[in-house]
Design a protein around this motif. Structure first.
Motif, PDB file in Angstrom:
ATOM      1  N   LEU A 149       1.309  15.256  -0.180  1.00  0.00           N
ATOM      2  CA  LEU A 149       1.331  13.848  -0.574  1.00  0.00           C
ATOM      3  C   LEU A 149       2.555  13.582  -1.433  1.00  0.00           C
ATOM      4  O   LEU A 149       2.661  14.054  -2.554  1.00  0.00           O
ATOM      5  CB  LEU A 149       0.056  13.479  -1.324  1.00  0.00           C
ATOM      6  CG  LEU A 149      -0.097  11.985  -1.657  1.00  0.00           C
ATOM      7  CD1 LEU A 149      -0.116  11.126  -0.398  1.00  0.00           C
ATOM      8  CD2 LEU A 149      -1.364  11.749  -2.472  1.00  0.00           C
ATOM      9  N   LYS A 150       3.455  12.779  -0.895  1.00  0.00           N
ATOM     10  CA  LYS A 150       4.727  12.514  -1.561  1.00  0.00           C
ATOM     11  C   LYS A 150       4.632  11.286  -2.465  1.00  0.00           C
ATOM     12  O   LYS A 150       5.108  11.298  -3.599  1.00  0.00           O
ATOM     13  CB  LYS A 150       5.820  12.317  -0.503  1.00  0.00           C
ATOM     14  CG  LYS A 150       7.232  12.244  -1.044  1.00  0.00           C
ATOM     15  CD  LYS A 150       8.243  12.185   0.103  1.00  0.00           C
ATOM     16  CE  LYS A 150       9.673  12.124  -0.421  1.00  0.00           C
ATOM     17  NZ  LYS A 150      10.659  12.030   0.695  1.00  0.00           N
ATOM     18  N   TYR A 151       4.019  10.203  -1.955  1.00  0.00           N
ATOM     19  CA  TYR A 151       3.951   8.956  -2.714  1.00  0.00           C
ATOM     20  C   TYR A 151       2.550   8.343  -2.642  1.00  0.00           C
ATOM     21  O   TYR A 151       1.890   8.397  -1.608  1.00  0.00           O
ATOM     22  CB  TYR A 151       4.944   7.925  -2.166  1.00  0.00           C
ATOM     23  CG  TYR A 151       6.386   8.357  -2.190  1.00  0.00           C
ATOM     24  CD1 TYR A 151       7.026   8.671  -3.394  1.00  0.00           C
ATOM     25  CD2 TYR A 151       7.117   8.455  -1.012  1.00  0.00           C
ATOM     26  CE1 TYR A 151       8.358   9.066  -3.414  1.00  0.00           C
ATOM     27  CE2 TYR A 151       8.448   8.852  -1.017  1.00  0.00           C
ATOM     28  CZ  TYR A 151       9.057   9.156  -2.214  1.00  0.00           C
ATOM     29  OH  TYR A 151      10.367   9.553  -2.229  1.00  0.00           O
ATOM     30  N   VAL A 152       2.123   7.759  -3.773  1.00  0.00           N
ATOM     31  CA  VAL A 152       0.935   6.901  -3.817  1.00  0.00           C
ATOM     32  C   VAL A 152       1.442   5.504  -4.165  1.00  0.00           C
ATOM     33  O   VAL A 152       2.032   5.296  -5.221  1.00  0.00           O
ATOM     34  CB  VAL A 152      -0.112   7.414  -4.827  1.00  0.00           C
ATOM     35  CG1 VAL A 152      -0.897   8.565  -4.246  1.00  0.00           C
ATOM     36  CG2 VAL A 152       0.536   7.853  -6.141  1.00  0.00           C
ATOM     37  N   MET A 153       1.225   4.544  -3.277  1.00  0.00           N
ATOM     38  CA  MET A 153       1.923   3.275  -3.305  1.00  0.00           C
ATOM     39  C   MET A 153       0.966   2.097  -3.411  1.00  0.00           C
ATOM     40  O   MET A 153      -0.127   2.123  -2.842  1.00  0.00           O
ATOM     41  CB  MET A 153       2.758   3.129  -2.013  1.00  0.00           C
ATOM     42  CG  MET A 153       3.639   4.330  -1.736  1.00  0.00           C
ATOM     43  SD  MET A 153       4.194   4.451  -0.009  1.00  0.00           S
ATOM     44  CE  MET A 153       5.166   2.949   0.135  1.00  0.00           C
ATOM     45  N   ASN A 154       1.403   1.066  -4.121  1.00  0.00           N
ATOM     46  CA  ASN A 154       0.637  -0.176  -4.173  1.00  0.00           C
ATOM     47  C   ASN A 154       1.447  -1.319  -3.579  1.00  0.00           C
ATOM     48  O   ASN A 154       2.675  -1.377  -3.745  1.00  0.00           O
ATOM     49  CB  ASN A 154       0.264  -0.520  -5.622  1.00  0.00           C
ATOM     50  CG  ASN A 154      -0.864   0.344  -6.136  1.00  0.00           C
ATOM     51  OD1 ASN A 154      -1.970   0.319  -5.603  1.00  0.00           O
ATOM     52  ND2 ASN A 154      -0.596   1.132  -7.161  1.00  0.00           N
ATOM     53  N   THR A 155       0.752  -2.230  -2.915  1.00  0.00           N
ATOM     54  CA  THR A 155       1.414  -3.421  -2.393  1.00  0.00           C
ATOM     55  C   THR A 155       1.604  -4.475  -3.476  1.00  0.00           C
ATOM     56  O   THR A 155       2.449  -5.354  -3.331  1.00  0.00           O
ATOM     57  CB  THR A 155       0.624  -4.037  -1.232  1.00  0.00           C
ATOM     58  OG1 THR A 155      -0.726  -4.270  -1.648  1.00  0.00           O
ATOM     59  CG2 THR A 155       0.635  -3.117  -0.012  1.00  0.00           C
ATOM     60  N   HIS A 156       0.822  -4.392  -4.566  1.00  0.00           N
ATOM     61  CA  HIS A 156       0.954  -5.321  -5.688  1.00  0.00           C
ATOM     62  C   HIS A 156       0.026  -4.878  -6.806  1.00  0.00           C
ATOM     63  O   HIS A 156      -0.719  -3.905  -6.654  1.00  0.00           O
ATOM     64  CB  HIS A 156       0.637  -6.765  -5.267  1.00  0.00           C
ATOM     65  CG  HIS A 156      -0.774  -6.977  -4.794  1.00  0.00           C
ATOM     66  ND1 HIS A 156      -1.270  -6.443  -3.629  1.00  0.00           N
ATOM     67  CD2 HIS A 156      -1.798  -7.700  -5.333  1.00  0.00           C
ATOM     68  CE1 HIS A 156      -2.521  -6.812  -3.461  1.00  0.00           C
ATOM     69  NE2 HIS A 156      -2.879  -7.553  -4.484  1.00  0.00           N
ATOM     70  N   VAL A 157       0.065  -5.564  -7.927  1.00  0.00           N
ATOM     71  CA  VAL A 157      -0.873  -5.320  -9.021  1.00  0.00           C
ATOM     72  C   VAL A 157      -2.181  -6.029  -8.664  1.00  0.00           C
ATOM     73  O   VAL A 157      -2.275  -7.255  -8.693  1.00  0.00           O
ATOM     74  CB  VAL A 157      -0.327  -5.845 -10.365  1.00  0.00           C
ATOM     75  CG1 VAL A 157      -1.377  -5.721 -11.459  1.00  0.00           C
ATOM     76  CG2 VAL A 157       0.926  -5.070 -10.771  1.00  0.00           C
ATOM     77  N   HIS A 158      -3.169  -5.254  -8.324  1.00  0.00           N
ATOM     78  CA  HIS A 158      -4.434  -5.793  -7.828  1.00  0.00           C
ATOM     79  C   HIS A 158      -5.275  -6.394  -8.954  1.00  0.00           C
ATOM     80  O   HIS A 158      -5.216  -5.943 -10.105  1.00  0.00           O
ATOM     81  CB  HIS A 158      -5.244  -4.693  -7.147  1.00  0.00           C
ATOM     82  CG  HIS A 158      -4.540  -4.028  -6.010  1.00  0.00           C
ATOM     83  ND1 HIS A 158      -4.522  -4.546  -4.744  1.00  0.00           N
ATOM     84  CD2 HIS A 158      -3.805  -2.880  -5.952  1.00  0.00           C
ATOM     85  CE1 HIS A 158      -3.824  -3.762  -3.946  1.00  0.00           C
ATOM     86  NE2 HIS A 158      -3.381  -2.732  -4.661  1.00  0.00           N
ATOM     87  N   ALA A 159      -6.098  -7.379  -8.593  1.00  0.00           N
ATOM     88  CA  ALA A 159      -6.988  -8.001  -9.569  1.00  0.00           C
ATOM     89  C   ALA A 159      -8.452  -7.690  -9.307  1.00  0.00           C
ATOM     90  O   ALA A 159      -9.299  -7.922 -10.173  1.00  0.00           O
ATOM     91  CB  ALA A 159      -6.793  -9.521  -9.564  1.00  0.00           C
ATOM     92  N   ASP A 160      -8.768  -7.156  -8.138  1.00  0.00           N
ATOM     93  CA  ASP A 160     -10.177  -6.978  -7.772  1.00  0.00           C
ATOM     94  C   ASP A 160     -10.633  -5.529  -7.797  1.00  0.00           C
ATOM     95  O   ASP A 160     -11.813  -5.248  -7.604  1.00  0.00           O
ATOM     96  CB  ASP A 160     -10.445  -7.582  -6.390  1.00  0.00           C
ATOM     97  CG  ASP A 160      -9.565  -6.950  -5.310  1.00  0.00           C
ATOM     98  OD1 ASP A 160      -8.603  -6.246  -5.666  1.00  0.00           O
ATOM     99  OD2 ASP A 160      -9.846  -7.171  -4.117  1.00  0.00           O
ATOM    100  N   HIS A 161      -9.711  -4.592  -7.984  1.00  0.00           N
ATOM    101  CA  HIS A 161     -10.101  -3.192  -8.119  1.00  0.00           C
ATOM    102  C   HIS A 161      -9.018  -2.449  -8.888  1.00  0.00           C
ATOM    103  O   HIS A 161      -7.893  -2.935  -9.016  1.00  0.00           O
ATOM    104  CB  HIS A 161     -10.315  -2.545  -6.744  1.00  0.00           C
ATOM    105  CG  HIS A 161      -9.056  -2.358  -5.958  1.00  0.00           C
ATOM    106  ND1 HIS A 161      -8.554  -3.332  -5.134  1.00  0.00           N
ATOM    107  CD2 HIS A 161      -8.183  -1.316  -5.881  1.00  0.00           C
ATOM    108  CE1 HIS A 161      -7.439  -2.904  -4.578  1.00  0.00           C
ATOM    109  NE2 HIS A 161      -7.190  -1.685  -5.019  1.00  0.00           N
TER     110      HIS A 161
END
Length: 269
Positions: free
Chosen positions: A78-90
């Motif tokens: 596992l090279k990267y753990v990525m987010n699409t944005h700063v989440h508000a629901d979890h």
């Protein structure tokens, strides 16, 4: 009639699944779509079948151990753990996954204001093995929303910007219906019609869609911008239940003011 509709729905979903699976097999990619029942969040695992380098998109903290176990079972790096944005629901699982799988790095858009090992901007490329994901900025749900596009696989991971027959809300957290409309049309629906789109959430049992489908059937984004803005400003939605916990935690990879049960679990790692 109900049985016929149900059968038709299953056929469509299975066809999309076959399309995406076959595309990945043909191009040396391992692909998994994972689901969190509580928040209806999708997490995506992508890996190069030759080098075993992998990325996780939008992990959830409660299911980080599930994700880490799958990575181990598939013998992936596992090279990267990525987010699409700063989440508000979890709460994101990136911080916990970094402890469960030492060496992986967190990724989020620079403009989001969130902490991460790597901050990406519009046009950047995220590579793993022989594969790459293009970062496209899609503000409107939040300022820091991005999508990740695999041109080689003809797929895109659209976060909350575009959902199946829907889109992310625009009534808080820097939301703007005007901006979101422009983002979706210029960065997502401008992709080739056969691109498969994978959202960050679905609340009705859909797993994926295509650019062509959304251009035809999305009840919001097929409208004019003025109509879209009116629709979004009239939704009257309740705020996400976990927003007060999720937002501050997600600014720091999910590691701030956690609920007691999650804090205890994290400190055990």
């Amino acid at each position: 009639m109900y049985r016929q509709l149900l059968a038709a729905t299953r056929l469509v979903n299975s066809t999309v699944a076959r399309m995406s699976t076959q595309a990945c097999r043909d191009n040396n990619m391992i692909f998994r779509q994972l689901f969190d029942r509580d928040t209806c969040t999708y997490t995506y695992l992508l890996a190069d079948a030759r080098t075993k380098e992998a990325v996780l998109i939008d992990p959830v903290i409660e299911l980080a151990e599930r994700d880490a176990k799958l990575v181990q079972e598939l013998d992936l790096n596992l090279k990267y753990v990525m987010n699409t944005h700063v989440h508000a629901d979890h709460i994101t699982g990136t911080g916990l996954l970094k402890k469960l799988i030492p060496g992986c790095k967190s990724v989020i858009a620079k403009v989001s204001g969130g902490s991460a090992d790597i901050h990406v901007n519009h046009g950047d490329k995220v590579t793993f093995g022989d594969h790459l994901l293009e970062v496209r900025s899609t503000p409107g749900h939040t300022n820091g929303c991005v999508i990740y596009v695999s041109h080689g696989q003809k797929m895109a991971f659209t976060g909350d910007a575009l959902l199946v027959r829907g889109c992310g809300r625009t009534d808080f957290q820097e939301g703007s219906p005007d901006t979101l409309y422009e983002s979706v049309h210029s960065q997502i629906l401008s992709l080739p019609h056969d691109f498969i789109l994978y959202p960050a959430h679905d609340y009705k049992g859909q797993t994926a869609t295509t650019v062509e489908e959304e251009l035809k059937y999305n009840p919001r984004l097929t409208k004019s911008k003025e109509e879209f803005i009116n629709i979004m400003n009239s939704l009257g939605l309740d705020f996400p239940k976990k927003i007060d916990i999720s937002l501050p935690a997600n600014k720091v990879c999910g590691l701030h003011n956690l609920p007691e049960h999650l804090a205890a679990k994290f400190n055990e790692k």
